[in-house]
Design an enzyme around this catalytic site. Structure first.
Site, mmCIF file in Angstrom:
data_model
loop_
_atom_site.group_PDB
_atom_site.id
_atom_site.type_symbol
_atom_site.label_atom_id
_atom_site.label_comp_id
_atom_site.label_asym_id
_atom_site.label_seq_id
_atom_site.Cartn_x
_atom_site.Cartn_y
_atom_site.Cartn_z
ATOM 1 N N HIS A 290 0.026 11.807 -13.705
ATOM 2 C CA HIS A 290 1.088 10.884 -13.293
ATOM 3 C C HIS A 290 1.195 9.781 -14.338
ATOM 4 O O HIS A 290 0.302 8.941 -14.441
ATOM 5 C CB HIS A 290 0.787 10.291 -11.920
ATOM 6 C CG HIS A 290 0.690 11.317 -10.828
ATOM 7 N ND1 HIS A 290 1.781 11.740 -10.112
ATOM 8 C CD2 HIS A 290 -0.368 12.025 -10.359
ATOM 9 C CE1 HIS A 290 1.400 12.668 -9.232
ATOM 10 N NE2 HIS A 290 0.103 12.862 -9.370
ATOM 11 N N LEU A 291 2.284 9.799 -15.100
ATOM 12 C CA LEU A 291 2.480 8.784 -16.141
ATOM 13 C C LEU A 291 3.318 7.603 -15.660
ATOM 14 O O LEU A 291 3.442 6.601 -16.360
ATOM 15 C CB LEU A 291 3.113 9.418 -17.385
ATOM 16 C CG LEU A 291 2.224 10.437 -18.122
ATOM 17 C CD1 LEU A 291 2.959 11.019 -19.320
ATOM 18 C CD2 LEU A 291 0.909 9.810 -18.552
ATOM 19 N N HIS B 119 -4.407 20.837 -6.833
ATOM 20 C CA HIS B 119 -5.606 20.178 -6.276
ATOM 21 C C HIS B 119 -6.103 20.701 -4.919
ATOM 22 O O HIS B 119 -6.043 20.002 -3.918
ATOM 23 C CB HIS B 119 -5.393 18.667 -6.199
ATOM 24 C CG HIS B 119 -4.124 18.194 -5.550
ATOM 25 N ND1 HIS B 119 -3.605 18.731 -4.397
ATOM 26 C CD2 HIS B 119 -3.276 17.194 -5.894
ATOM 27 C CE1 HIS B 119 -2.509 18.079 -4.062
ATOM 28 N NE2 HIS B 119 -2.278 17.145 -4.960
ATOM 29 N N ASP C 194 -5.274 15.173 -11.808
ATOM 30 C CA ASP C 194 -4.427 14.461 -10.846
ATOM 31 C C ASP C 194 -4.533 12.958 -11.110
ATOM 32 O O ASP C 194 -4.680 12.148 -10.190
ATOM 33 C CB ASP C 194 -4.806 14.795 -9.399
ATOM 34 C CG ASP C 194 -3.773 14.284 -8.387
ATOM 35 O OD1 ASP C 194 -2.699 13.815 -8.809
ATOM 36 O OD2 ASP C 194 -4.051 14.341 -7.168
ATOM 37 N N GLY D 49 -5.051 7.939 -4.603
ATOM 38 C CA GLY D 49 -5.057 8.283 -6.016
ATOM 39 C C GLY D 49 -6.220 7.736 -6.805
ATOM 40 O O GLY D 49 -6.749 6.660 -6.504
#
EC number: 3.5.2.3
Length: 431
Positions: free
Chosen positions: A61-62, A231, A304, A323
């Site tokens: 996730h950028l 995941h 992830d 997260g």
């Protein structure tokens, strides 16, 4: 620019392991041999270190565009290079989401200008990731997405999911699914079990993952689409995927470093940095996940990487964001808990973190003459203490902070250029 890597133990990703030099010129591997001599160029001494194919993360996730306070393409790819990654595939849960060709081009242009490693966009399955209207897959594929996913927003309608898979098959697009039945996960925040009951937090039952996984397997078998499961976390999921592969379903799967190493016991002290989806499960699940890696049921280890701000995590556990920031610790965690303990070999690590994810995404990986020089040099025995404040990522949310790990990324090379080099003059192992 010419470069030579000297005296490293080269694991090429094709079964070979040998001490050798690697000659790189204009980003291409020109020779792999002993005692290569050159008159000019950069020389990297890899004595006592492993020289591996650059890691490929298929679940990053950028956050850009829209959530630059959490991460940017620049900081996220800096973190990736620090962790030994030469390629990352970025999830579409941005704002706006990566659901049309304009956003795809934006991500690609920023990555080209500011990115440190290669960035592969993943497009959304539905417009706005709302689970209602299918995106224009042909345009997304033409724009350069490597897969489609609605990331953490599962497609609850089986009918819609079947249509998505049908079109995905038509355009030969990989479908990446987050398996969660919202009716079962509800407001859960950690694994449902003895510990969640003891500490008074709402649990997420394993069935929330497994029911949706079973549905998606059935639909993938029906449509013939290439399905990748993000995941996975439970023993039951491993069993379902193993059975699906035996029946010829075109399915692959990934598991995260934290789900391979930490149990729900880590949540005892309500550290919100342990809060992730799927949640940390039990020792029995970890053993099944490792066995799944060993027998080929699980294909890849993916981070992830989900960076958050301090404010996102500095709240009561049930209110904290899900997260974990994982790019910079992934290799060390897997090396410490799996390789150094004999559960997997370093060659298997290369398969799980480089060769297999690249193959699933349809890109090349491996060290051979004529290939692009995407390489990571690691010291598998050097120890250090994880310090989140030294992360390149904006996300400091790691459950491994303060933990002593074994295995350090020494140098990351992308297309023949050094993108990260450990500064041994200033970075000391904390005692």
């Amino acid at each position: 620019m010419r470069m030579i890597i000297k005296n490293g133990t080269v694991i090429d990703g094709f079964g070979s392991e040998a001490t050798a030099d690697i000659l790189i010129d204009y980003g291409i591997i020109k020779a792999i041999d002993k005692n290569i001599q050159v008159s000019d160029g950069i020389v990297i001494d890899a004595t006592g270190k492993y020289v591996l194919p650059g890691f490929v993360d298929m679940h990053t996730h950028l956050r850009q565009p829209g959530f630059e306070e959490k991460e940017t393409i620049k900081t996220g790819t800096e973190a990736a290079a620090t962790g030994g990654y030469t390629t990352v595939a970025c999830m579409p849960n941005t704002n706006p989401p990566i659901d049309n060709e304009i956003v795809v081009e934006y991500v690609k242009s920023i990555a080209q200008r500011e990115g440190v490693v290669k960035v592969l966009p993943i497009g959304a399955m539905t417009k706005g990731m709302k689970g209602e209207e299918i995106t224009e897959m042909a345009k997304l594929k033409k724009a350069g997405v490597v897969a489609l996913s609605d990331d953490g927003f599962p497609i609850m309608s089986a009918g819609l999911m079947k249509r998505i898979m049908t079109y995905g098959k038509m355009y030969d697009l990989l479908m990446i699914t987050h398996c969660e039945d919202k009716a079962l996960s509800g407001e859960g925040v950690m694994n449902s079990g003895v510990i969640s009951t003891m500490i008074g937090l709402k649990g997420i039952p394993r069935e929330a993952e497994e029911v949706m996984l079973a549905r998606n397997i059935i639909l993938a078998k029906s449509t013939g689409v290439r399905l990748h499961i993000a995941h996975i976390s439970t023993k039951g999921s491993v069993e379902l995927i193993r059975e699906a592969k035996e029946k010829g379903v075109k399915i692959t799967a990934e598991v995260t470093p934290h789900n391979l190493t930490l149990t729900d016991e880590a949540v005892y002290n309500y550290d919100t940095n342990t809060k992730a989806y799927p949640p940390l499960r039990t020792r029995e699940d970890i053993e099944a996940l490792i066995e799944g890696l060993k027998d080929g049921t699980i294909d890849a280890i993916a981070t992830d990487h989900a960076p958050h701000t301090k404010d996102d995590k500095k709240v009561p556990y049930d209110m904290a964001a899900f997260g974990i920031s994982g790019l910079e610790t992934a290799f060390s965690v897997i090396n410490t808990f799996l390789v150094q303990t004999g559960k997997i070999t370093i060659k298997e690590l290369v398969n799980y973190m480089s060769i297999n994810p690249a193959k699933i995404l349809g890109i090349s990986s491996g060290i051979k003459v004529g290939s692009i020089a995407d390489i990571v040099i690691v010291d598998p025995y050097e120890e250090y203490v994880v310090d989140k404040d030294k992360f390149k990522s904006k996300g400091k949310n790691t459950p491994f902070h303060g933990m002593r790990l074994k295995g350090v990324v020494d140098c990351t090379i992308v297309e023949g250029e050094i993108k990260y080099k450990k500064d041994r003059k200033t970075e000391k192992v904390e005692v």
